[in-house]
Motif scaffolding. Structure first.
Motif, PDB file in Angstrom:
ATOM      1  N   GLY A  51       1.820   0.600  -2.099  1.00  0.00           N
ATOM      2  CA  GLY A  51       1.820   1.636  -1.065  1.00  0.00           C
ATOM      3  C   GLY A  51       0.554   1.616  -0.238  1.00  0.00           C
ATOM      4  O   GLY A  51       0.588   1.790   0.994  1.00  0.00           O
ATOM      5  N   VAL A  52      -0.578   1.406  -0.899  1.00  0.00           N
ATOM      6  CA  VAL A  52      -1.857   1.307  -0.171  1.00  0.00           C
ATOM      7  C   VAL A  52      -1.831   0.110   0.765  1.00  0.00           C
ATOM      8  O   VAL A  52      -2.268   0.196   1.922  1.00  0.00           O
ATOM      9  CB  VAL A  52      -3.026   1.206  -1.170  1.00  0.00           C
ATOM     10  CG1 VAL A  52      -4.325   0.885  -0.426  1.00  0.00           C
ATOM     11  CG2 VAL A  52      -3.170   2.499  -1.938  1.00  0.00           C
ATOM     12  N   GLU A  53      -1.317  -1.019   0.282  1.00  0.00           N
ATOM     13  CA  GLU A  53      -1.246  -2.212   1.131  1.00  0.00           C
ATOM     14  C   GLU A  53      -0.327  -1.996   2.326  1.00  0.00           C
ATOM     15  O   GLU A  53      -0.613  -2.458   3.426  1.00  0.00           O
ATOM     16  CB  GLU A  53      -0.762  -3.407   0.308  1.00  0.00           C
ATOM     17  CG  GLU A  53      -1.734  -3.888  -0.749  1.00  0.00           C
ATOM     18  CD  GLU A  53      -2.992  -4.486  -0.135  1.00  0.00           C
ATOM     19  OE1 GLU A  53      -3.041  -4.699   1.089  1.00  0.00           O
ATOM     20  OE2 GLU A  53      -3.947  -4.732  -0.890  1.00  0.00           O
ATOM     21  N   LEU A  54       0.764  -1.296   2.105  1.00  0.00           N
ATOM     22  CA  LEU A  54       1.684  -1.022   3.217  1.00  0.00           C
ATOM     23  C   LEU A  54       1.011  -0.170   4.288  1.00  0.00           C
ATOM     24  O   LEU A  54       1.257  -0.343   5.481  1.00  0.00           O
ATOM     25  CB  LEU A  54       2.938  -0.319   2.694  1.00  0.00           C
ATOM     26  CG  LEU A  54       3.919  -1.183   1.899  1.00  0.00           C
ATOM     27  CD1 LEU A  54       5.015  -0.314   1.282  1.00  0.00           C
ATOM     28  CD2 LEU A  54       4.543  -2.253   2.789  1.00  0.00           C
ATOM     29  N   ARG A  55       0.138   0.745   3.858  1.00  0.00           N
ATOM     30  CA  ARG A  55      -0.495   1.641   4.827  1.00  0.00           C
ATOM     31  C   ARG A  55      -1.713   1.021   5.501  1.00  0.00           C
ATOM     32  O   ARG A  55      -1.974   1.278   6.677  1.00  0.00           O
ATOM     33  CB  ARG A  55      -0.917   2.948   4.125  1.00  0.00           C
ATOM     34  CG  ARG A  55       0.227   3.813   3.644  1.00  0.00           C
ATOM     35  CD  ARG A  55      -0.262   5.216   3.281  1.00  0.00           C
ATOM     36  NE  ARG A  55      -1.321   5.171   2.266  1.00  0.00           N
ATOM     37  CZ  ARG A  55      -1.094   5.197   0.957  1.00  0.00           C
ATOM     38  NH1 ARG A  55       0.160   5.241   0.516  1.00  0.00           N
ATOM     39  NH2 ARG A  55      -2.089   5.173   0.086  1.00  0.00           N
ATOM     40  N   ARG A  56      -2.453   0.187   4.763  1.00  0.00           N
ATOM     41  CA  ARG A  56      -3.762  -0.208   5.256  1.00  0.00           C
ATOM     42  C   ARG A  56      -3.874  -1.688   5.637  1.00  0.00           C
ATOM     43  O   ARG A  56      -4.875  -2.076   6.230  1.00  0.00           O
ATOM     44  CB  ARG A  56      -4.821   0.113   4.197  1.00  0.00           C
ATOM     45  CG  ARG A  56      -4.944   1.602   3.926  1.00  0.00           C
ATOM     46  CD  ARG A  56      -6.076   1.893   2.977  1.00  0.00           C
ATOM     47  NE  ARG A  56      -6.222   3.332   2.746  1.00  0.00           N
ATOM     48  CZ  ARG A  56      -7.138   3.867   1.952  1.00  0.00           C
ATOM     49  NH1 ARG A  56      -8.007   3.083   1.312  1.00  0.00           N
ATOM     50  NH2 ARG A  56      -7.217   5.180   1.786  1.00  0.00           N
ATOM     51  N   SER A  57      -2.903  -2.485   5.277  1.00  0.00           N
ATOM     52  CA  SER A  57      -2.978  -3.905   5.624  1.00  0.00           C
ATOM     53  C   SER A  57      -2.394  -4.120   7.019  1.00  0.00           C
ATOM     54  O   SER A  57      -1.985  -3.175   7.695  1.00  0.00           O
ATOM     55  CB  SER A  57      -2.197  -4.736   4.599  1.00  0.00           C
ATOM     56  OG  SER A  57      -0.805  -4.506   4.731  1.00  0.00           O
ATOM     57  N   ALA A  58      -2.335  -5.379   7.406  1.00  0.00           N
ATOM     58  CA  ALA A  58      -1.785  -5.734   8.717  1.00  0.00           C
ATOM     59  C   ALA A  58      -0.261  -5.752   8.707  1.00  0.00           C
ATOM     60  O   ALA A  58       0.356  -6.044   9.736  1.00  0.00           O
ATOM     61  CB  ALA A  58      -2.312  -7.102   9.128  1.00  0.00           C
ATOM     62  N   ALA A  59       0.351  -5.430   7.549  1.00  0.00           N
ATOM     63  CA  ALA A  59       1.805  -5.574   7.417  1.00  0.00           C
ATOM     64  C   ALA A  59       2.567  -4.698   8.406  1.00  0.00           C
ATOM     65  O   ALA A  59       3.462  -5.169   9.116  1.00  0.00           O
ATOM     66  CB  ALA A  59       2.230  -5.255   5.987  1.00  0.00           C
TER      67      ALA A  59
END
Length: 444
Positions: free
Chosen positions: A5-13
């Motif tokens: 969830g953190v990666e979905l919010r904060r990455s370039a995704a």
């Protein structure tokens, strides 16, 4: 799940997915007449736009891959007990999930556009072609992640984006057809005829190659040393070998295969019979009165045709279907909303050549004589095909002026004499003989 969830919010995704949706949907809607006829044309159009979306995903992955270097935390993370694979998989998962959803959203936008008009749904092929497109986008993102982590320079992402465009474009047109089909996600997606599809064997070969690229990108992303990075190239070699072994070699299968069910004729239940391909079944109702009006005009001739069929020849592959006796064949064009395009062209295209189908072996055509005869049957003065027949952009004014002169001569003749001359023109067209001079001269 919380890390994902953190990666979905904060990455370039999410950013990459949003740009993918905007570019994909915009490109679709700007050229909706290219795919509005059905489900398979839509799936192929979205795949064709991977020419833009694949390099974008590659560059987005590379940008994300240099995150640790950009934040200067690479050495810090190497001191933690947490395995590198466990740290990197949420990043790869976020990119895969968002880009897959983005690709499906672009496809859904196209479905919403033509859902009320498209009737022929080749479900298996549609799902396969769409699924391979999703896999291709994920493979590009994961490959970009791996390369971006290996070479975390600022220039890596834009350089990969440019290289991706060149790679996709050149691989689609330069190598042998079988090799291009095995490695390029856009090969075979440009439509050369209405009933074109993508053979499942071609999709299978491309899936092997894209899966290999995805695995290589993932291995590069989690690799800890030069040996692991060198070993990451092994899936590429195995994937290319497998794709080449699977891909067919038949040129017609590679470039412009025909969906035979889409090309089947669907006809009116009453007469005069009007038929269109199953792919274009939604325009049958709109076409029928126009086609029957043309048959009524031709009915003035003896042994006149009694049916109108869509021309289902695929000229690019040389599959020219000879016209049946008593049948007029015409092209069917679909507009940007999936309806019948250029309805004003239907009547002239039926009456032109006096109901005789085009035969490339006959080189004795005289457009002036044929136009004068056709417009005599229509009961109105000849007019230029420019603005009437799609694709006709210019014409020598003398052609129509001469047709008008011959038409006026026909009008001055007794009806039976004029009809006999027009009939003679039709018979000459059937016999592939020259029609020049057949409408000239005074009444006998």
């Amino acid at each position: 799940m919380s890390i994902l969830g953190v990666e979905l919010r904060r990455s370039a995704a999410l950013g990459a997915a949003s740009i993918t949706v905007v570019i994909g949907v915009g490109a679709l809607y700007l050229a909706s007449d290219r795919w509005s006829s059905g489900w398979m044309p839509l799936a192929m159009a979205v795949r064709e736009y991977l020419l833009l979306l694949w390099p974008l995903a590659l560059a987005a992955g590379a940008w994300q891959g240099r995150r640790e270097h950009r934040a200067k935390v690479g050495e810090l993370f190497t001191t933690t007990a947490r395995p590198r694979v466990q740290r990197m998989l949420p990043v790869a998962g976020a990119m895969a999930i968002t880009l897959a959803i983005a690709y499906l959203l672009v496809t859904a936008a196209g479905i919403a556009w033509m859902i009320t008009t498209a009737q022929h749904l080749p479900l298996l092929n549609f799902v396969v072609v769409t699924g391979v497109g999703v896999l291709s986008l994920i493979a590009a993102a994961w490959l970009g992640l791996g390369i971006g982590r290996m070479f975390p320079a600022l220039v890596t992402a834009p350089a990969l984006g440019v290289a991706g465009v060149l790679l996709v474009f050149v691989s689609a047109i330069r190598p042998a057809d079988w090799l291009a089909a095995a490695i390029s996600p856009v090969h075979g997606t440009s439509r050369f005829h209405a009933w074109q599809t993508i053979d499942n064997r071609v999709s299978g070969a491309l899936s092997i190659w894209m899966l290999a690229l995805a695995i290589t990108g993932l291995l590069l992303l989690v690799a800890g040393g030069w040996r692991a990075r060198t070993a990451a190239l092994l899936p590429v070699l195995l994937g290319l070998t497998g794709a080449i072994a699977v891909v067919p070699r038949d040129r017609d299968v590679l470039n412009w295969p025909v969906d035979p069910i889409a090309r089947e004729l669907v006809c009116t239940e009453d007469t005069p019979t009007v038929c269109v391909s199953r792919l274009h079944a939604n325009v049958l109702e709109a076409l029928t009165p126009l086609a029957r009006e043309g048959l009524t005009v031709l009915a003035k001739l003896p042994n006149a045709p009694t049916a109108v069929h869509e021309d289902t020849s695929t000229y690019v592959s040389g599959d020219i279907r000879p016209a049946q006796d008593g049948v007029v064949t015409i092209p069917i064009r679909i507009d940007s909303r999936g309806g019948l395009a250029h309805p004003v062209a239907v009547l002239p295209e039926i009456v032109n050549r006096l109901g005789v189908g085009y035969d490339e072996r006959c080189q004795n055509r005289n457009d002036v004589v044929e136009r004068a005869a056709a417009y005599w049957l229509l009961g109105r003065e000849p007019q230029s095909d420019v603005g009437v027949i799609p694709g006709m952009l210019s014409e020598d004014p003398e052609i129509n002026a001469e047709a008008v002169r011959l038409w006026q001569g026909l009008r001055e003749l007794p009806y039976d004499e004029a009809l006999a001359r027009v009939t003679a023109v039709r018979d000459a067209i059937l016999a592939c003989t020259d029609t020049t001079g057949m409408l000239s001269g005074s009444a006998r």
